[in-house]
Each structure stands twice: as structure tokens, then as C-alpha cells.
Design a protein around this motif. Structure first.
Motif, mmCIF file in Angstrom:
data_model
loop_
_atom_site.group_PDB
_atom_site.id
_atom_site.type_symbol
_atom_site.label_atom_id
_atom_site.label_comp_id
_atom_site.label_asym_id
_atom_site.label_seq_id
_atom_site.Cartn_x
_atom_site.Cartn_y
_atom_site.Cartn_z
ATOM 1 N N LYS A 1 1.256 5.490 11.121
ATOM 2 C CA LYS A 1 0.362 4.825 10.158
ATOM 3 C C LYS A 1 -0.771 5.764 9.744
ATOM 4 C CE LYS A 1 0.998 0.109 11.934
ATOM 5 N NZ LYS A 1 1.895 -0.481 10.966
ATOM 6 N N TYR B 1 0.846 -1.204 0.000
ATOM 7 C CA TYR B 1 0.000 0.000 0.000
ATOM 8 C C TYR B 1 0.878 1.250 0.000
ATOM 9 C CZ TYR B 1 -3.006 3.706 1.787
ATOM 10 O OH TYR B 1 -3.657 4.905 1.943
ATOM 11 N N HIS B 2 1.905 1.251 0.856
ATOM 12 C CA HIS B 2 2.790 2.421 0.929
ATOM 13 C C HIS B 2 3.492 2.671 -0.405
ATOM 14 C CE1 HIS B 2 1.998 2.756 5.083
ATOM 15 N NE2 HIS B 2 2.784 1.796 5.510
ATOM 16 N N SER C 1 0.636 8.110 7.301
ATOM 17 C CA SER C 1 0.901 7.479 5.998
ATOM 18 C C SER C 1 -0.370 7.286 5.184
ATOM 19 C CB SER C 1 1.570 6.117 6.211
ATOM 20 O OG SER C 1 0.619 5.163 6.665
ATOM 21 N N GLY C 2 -1.535 7.331 5.845
ATOM 22 C CA GLY C 2 -2.801 7.105 5.136
ATOM 23 C C GLY C 2 -3.270 5.665 5.235
ATOM 24 N N TYR C 3 -2.437 4.764 5.789
ATOM 25 C CA TYR C 3 -2.822 3.354 5.873
ATOM 26 C C TYR C 3 -3.977 3.166 6.849
ATOM 27 C CZ TYR C 3 -2.519 -1.692 6.285
ATOM 28 O OH TYR C 3 -2.823 -3.028 6.276
#
Lengths: 333, 258
Positions: B45, A226-227, B48-50
Motif C-alpha cells: 500500500k 484511488y488505484h 502504491s501511494g495509498y
């Protein structure tokens, strides 16, 4: 890396040569005793022998096309599943689609006599099983790899139990049909069924090839992928759906042919590394070679009454796989 | 610029981050410090958008990261996670190149140069064709850092680099080298966040330090303003002492507070 690219080129050349050689032998070999020259003439539409033309275009050529479809689809589905689930033991059956399709086929054999009933039910039950596995494996918005693997085992066991019950219930003649079907056979393929299966599989092949780079990054794990910019959910759904369609379509025409989806990608990964842009096309080619070779072996062993092809794929592939694993010190590719 | 605005997050009914607000300007390196379970990694996190915050917002250059696609986010920030177990055995160069997934449009040679440059930054030149599985834990960590640096690319201005324990498993020299690489990314114009456990390392490289305790922001500011014996003792639950050595303040923890 260059070394791996070089190995990939060699593997591609070797598998292509093997494929064309085996395809040629497969078209010429058979129990009818027709000379190769007659088969070659029929292939070029110059033959005068109607028998040769009939045998080539109605028996051997569809058989070859079915073998290619099945081998390429199962190996591609296996490679995709191993990447998506980050597990070298994953194969097309992990989504429950093989056993679901087997259940559909056995159901159709028992209750319906229509020509396409078997294909329709195999496809339908196969996709239904894959859907059930994904539904159980999903936690909220995310798909848990661990839960999906366990759900696959549960669905496989459930479908296998029902197939077992059907086999237990029928008389000997029906039992033999079931056994041949659950162990795989290329004996009953017709152009119509093959055309439908290709129409289903070719878009799925393309979808899997297009996901190669994303699947490479998924090997870092869901979060890291995802990153790096991968839409994990979309790639996973596309790969699982494509693998389910490929497996169900191949199972619907040839029955269950085990081992191909597990072993072909694994062998090739040891040789050319895990990069899917090399591994996927080579797996498709390698799967086709293994199934054509196994079909040929099954016909040579018993020309009039071929041994189920699933038996041969395992007999041919397992020793080679074991030797390769041993030579690679455990095959940690 | 990375802005965390009143962000909160909870796993089920356990609140992990509560109303944290802070910002990391372009060219700035901010270290997150705090005890285990203080919410540092969860906050990273969220940045980061996760993970999506249950309340509040995370803005990267003014855009809400929760609304951005993974591909769009990947072009603007890179992340080093705590864990990264590769399932199949890539070479070191192949592993670093995976970080350049979002740079693919720039061409293979750009990606190859970015990967090799990132490997040089972490002191792993010459390791390109080594198998990842054959590296030591510390070397693997540096490869993963190189992967994140590769993703950042050569133009780092207004991008974010989020590092979760970049020095974990590294010897002192390589821990300094990793933080020096993070510092260079900030000097190149990126907003850099590093979750750290060593207040001395944080003081040496960070422009600001955010102290987290029980999901709350317990302090945020320049190292000389935040690093104090009482504050660190309260944050870590261990007696903190600060001594002066050649003009530098050195933090150590002689014992746990019972």
C-alpha cells in the motif's frame, strides 16, 4: 453490455414519451374546467381567453416546472448517494438534508411571515445538516461511509424530533400546513422561487453528470478507486454537495417528497445496470415522470384540495417497485 | 523502477513497517513473503501511494509517489488489492474496463481492446457478458487481476504492477496462470511486486524475494540465496524443510514451531 445499452435506449424513449404525454395532460387537467383547446392556444400565445392564459402560465406551468425540478433533482441526488455510499438503500435523506430543510421550513413557518423566508431557511438548514453529517462522518483526512450513514440517521432523528415538537405545539390550522409541507406539495410554487431553485440545481445536475465515470469506479471501493486514478475525496465532496443543494432546493419549494430518490434509481438500475453514464440521465427523466404522474394523480383524486404528493409518490411507486424486485429475484442489480 | 527507501509506517503507535529499503528494476518481479501481519500488504500500500510513509520515501521512476496525484499515479502503476467487493452488479467486461479509467483519453476502442486482451491473459475469454456476482471466488479474483492488467495497458515499460496475493483462492493451475501473467508483465518491462504465501510459487516466478518479519526486511535477494530452511523457519514460525525434486528445490512446512 450491448443489451444494457439497448435497454437504456428503450427506457429513454419510453420515459421521454411518458414525460411529454403526462406533461400535456398535466397542463390541460384541472379544476377550472377550461377546454384543452383554450390551454393549447394560450400555450402558443394565440389565445383570447385571459383566464386560460392566467391558469396556464401562473398555475399549471409553474407546477409542471416545479414537478420536473423536484423529480429530476431527488432522483439524481438518490442515484449519486447510492453510488457514493455503495449502498442501494441510500437516498437524498441520508445526508440529513431533507430533515434539515424540513426543520428550516417549519422554523420559518412558525417565526417568520416573509415570502422567501421558508426557502432561505429550508436551504440553509438543509445544507447545515449535510455539513454536520459530513463533519461527523469524517475520520482524519478520509470520510468513513459507515460513520456518515450513522451520522445521517442521527441528524435525521434529531431534526425529525424538533419538527415533531413544533407540530405538537401548534394549533390545528398550523398543523395542517406543517403536514402538507412535510409530505410535499406543489400548490405554493411561484415563478420566482422556481427560478432560484433551477439556478441552484442546474449546476448541481451538471456536476453530478460530470462525475458519472468516477462514481462508476467508486463502486469498486475507495481504495481500488484511488488505484484506478479517481480523486476519491474530490468526487465524494462534489457529489454530496451537489446532492445536498439539489435536495435542499427541491425541498424548499415543494416540501419533502419521499421515495423518489430511493426508488427511481433502483428501478432503473435493475433495468439498465449500474453504469452511471446511463443511469444518471435516465434517473433524472424517471424522477420527473414519477413526480408529474403523482401530481396528476393527486389532483385527479381531489381536484380542489390535492392529496399531499409525497403520499402519492409512495402509493404509485411502492407497488411497482415491489413487483419489479420480485420479478428480478431480489433486485441484485 | 520502484524504489522503497527506508520506509516506515505505523497504525496509531503500532509499528507495521520499519525502515525497509529495496528496489524493483524494470523487467523484474519481486515476491514479498512473510507470515500474516509481517507488513507485506502495508508495504504494498505504501508502494502504491495509498498510504503515506511516516518516514522514508517511495520513488517510482525517480518521482515521489506521495506527491503524485491519483490520476498521474494510475497511468504509471496498477494495483490488485486483497479485497474487492463490487456494490452493484457489473458484467465481467464492464468490471475490467473500470481499471482503464486512466486510459479513457486513449479512446473507447483502445479501452475495449485492452480489457479483452487482459481477460485473455487470465483465461477468461468468453466471460465478457457474464455477471460478476455469478462468478466463483477464484473467477472474481482473476477478473480483478484482469482489471489491473487492463490498467497497465499494452505499453508496460517502466510501469509498476503491484499484486496483493494474486493467487489467493485460485486452484494450482490458475495460481500458476496468474503468476505467469505477472511474469509476462515483468518481461514486458514493468516492475512487478507480488505478495505471496507460497515460497515455491515465489521461487518459480520471482527474480528476487523479499522476506518480511515483524515489519523488518529479514532477507532480500535471489530465490536460491534467500530460500533456506533456517531463514524460512524463523520467518514463518513453522519448521521448514527443503527437498530436491527433479532438480528443483521444494519447500514444505511439516509442523509449527512451539
Amino acid at each position: 453490455m450491448l443489451m444494457k445499452a439497448g435497454k437504456a435506449a428503450w427506457a429513454f424513449a419510453f420515459l421521454s414519451a411518458a414525460f411529454f404525454a403526462l406533461a400535456g395532460v398535466s397542463l390541460c387537467a384541472g379544476s377550472s374546467g377550461i377546454p384543452c383547446s383554450d390551454i393549447l392556444s394560450a400555450l402558443l400565445f394565440r389565445g383570447e381567453s385571459e383566464t386560460a392564459s392566467l391558469v396556464l402560465w401562473q398555475i399549471r406551468m409553474p407546477r409542471l416546472f416545479a414537478a420536473v425540478l423536484t423529480g429530476a433533482s431527488l432522483a439524481l441526488a438518490g442515484a449519486a448517494m447510492q453510488s457514493i455510499f455503495r449502498n442501494p438503500l441510500a437516498d437524498p435523506s441520508i445526508t440529513g438534508v431533507s430533515s434539515g430543510a424540513a426543520l428550516g421550513a417549519v422554523f420559518a413557518i412558525t417565526f417568520f411571515s416573509s415570502v422567501f423566508a421558508l426557502e432561505i431557511f429550508a436551504l440553509l438548514f438543509g445544507l447545515l445538516a449535510a455539513f454536520a453529517v459530513c463533519a461527523v462522518g469524517r475520520t482524519g483526512a478520509r470520510m468513513s461511509v459507515f460513520s456518515t450513514l450513522l451520522a445521517g440517521i442521527a441528524v435525521n432523528a434529531f431534526c425529525g424530533a424538533i419538527v415533531g415538537f413544533f407540530m405538537y405545539s401548534v394549533r390545528d390550522a398550523g398543523m395542517r400546513g406543517f403536514v402538507f409541507w412535510t409530505l410535499g406539495s406543489l400548490d405554493r410554487c411561484s415563478w420566482g422561487e422556481i427560478a432560484v431553485s433551477y439556478a441552484l440545481c442546474v449546476p448541481a445536475w451538471i456536476a453530478v453528470f460530470c462525475s458519472a465515470r468516477s462514481m462508476n469506479v467508486l463502486l469498486l471501493g475507495e481504495e481500488n478507486a484511488y488505484h484506478c486514478g479517481v480523486d476519491v475525496r474530490r468526487v465524494r465532496v462534489a457529489a454530496i454537495a451537489s446532492a445536498a443543494v439539489m435536495t435542499a432546493a427541491s425541498v424548499s419549494i415543494c416540501g419533502i417528497i419521499g421515495f423518489v430518490g430511493l426508488v427511481v434509481p433502483h428501478i432503473l438500475r435493475i433495468i439498465v445496470g449500474p453504469d452511471n453514464s446511463r443511469l444518471l440521465p435516465l434517473s433524472a427523466l424517471g424522477g420527473a415522470v414519477l413526480v408529474v404522474l403523482s401530481d396528476l394523480a393527486s389532483r385527479c383524486f381531489s381536484p380542489t384540495d390535492p392529496v399531499p404528493i409525497g403520499v402519492v409518490t409512495a402509493l404509485v411507486g411502492a407497488p411497482f417497485f415491489a413487483a419489479l424486485l420480485k420479478s428480478q429475484g431480489g433486485g441484485n442489480a | 523502477m520502484l524504489e522503497i527507501k527506508n520506509a516506515s509506517f505505523s497504525y496509531a503507535d503500532r509499528k507495521v513497517v520499519s525502515g525497509v529499503s529495496l528496489s524493483v528494476a524494470d523487467g523484474e518481479l519481486v515476491a514479498f513473503l512473510g507470515a500474516n501481519g509481517a507488513g507485506k500488504s502495508t508495504l504494498l500500500k505504501l508502494a502504491s501511494g495509498y498510504l503515506r510513509p511516516k518516514a522514508g520515501k517511495i520513488l517510482l521512476n525517480g518521482e515521489d509517489v506521495a506527491q503524485a496525484s491519483p490520476a498521474a499515479l494510475a497511468r504509471r502503476r496498477a494495483v490488485l488489492e486483497q479485497d474487492c467487493a463490487l456494490s452493484f452488479d457489473y458484467s465481467v467486461l464492464e468490471t475490467v474496463k473500470l481499471g482503464g479509467y486512466s486510459l479513457f483519453g486513449n479512446g473507447e476502442s483502445y479501452l475495449s481492446d485492452a480489457s479483452k486482451s487482459a481477460l485473455r491473459e487470465v483465461g477468461l475469454e468468453g466471460f465478457e457478458n457474464r455477471r460478476y456476482s455469478e462468478l466463483s471466488g477464484g473467477e472474481k479474483r482473476r477478473v480483478q487481476l484482469a482489471r489491473a492488467l487492463c490498467q497497465l495497458g499494452s505499453n508496460r515499460r517502466s510501469k509498476a504492477l503491484l499484486l496483493d496475493e494474486p493467487s489467493a483462492g485460485l486452484d494450482p493451475a490458475h495460481a500458476h496462470a496468474a503468476m505467469a501473467a505477472a511474469r509476462r508483465a515483468a518481461d514486458d518491462g514493468a516492475s512487478v511486486v507480488a505478495v505471496l504465501h507460497d515460497p515455491n510459487l515465489a521461487s518459480s516466478y520471482a527474480d528476487k524475494i523479499a522476506l518480511l518479519k515483524g515489519g523488518l526486511l529479514a532477507g532480500f535477494g535471489r530465490p536460491e540465496d534467500v530460500i533456506a530452511e533456517d531463514t524460512l523457519s524463523a520467518v514463518y514460525g513453522a519448521k521448514c524443510r527443503i527437498i530436491s525434486d527433479a532438480g528443483r528445490r521444494v519447500v514444505y512446512f511439516p509442523k509449527k514451531i512451539d
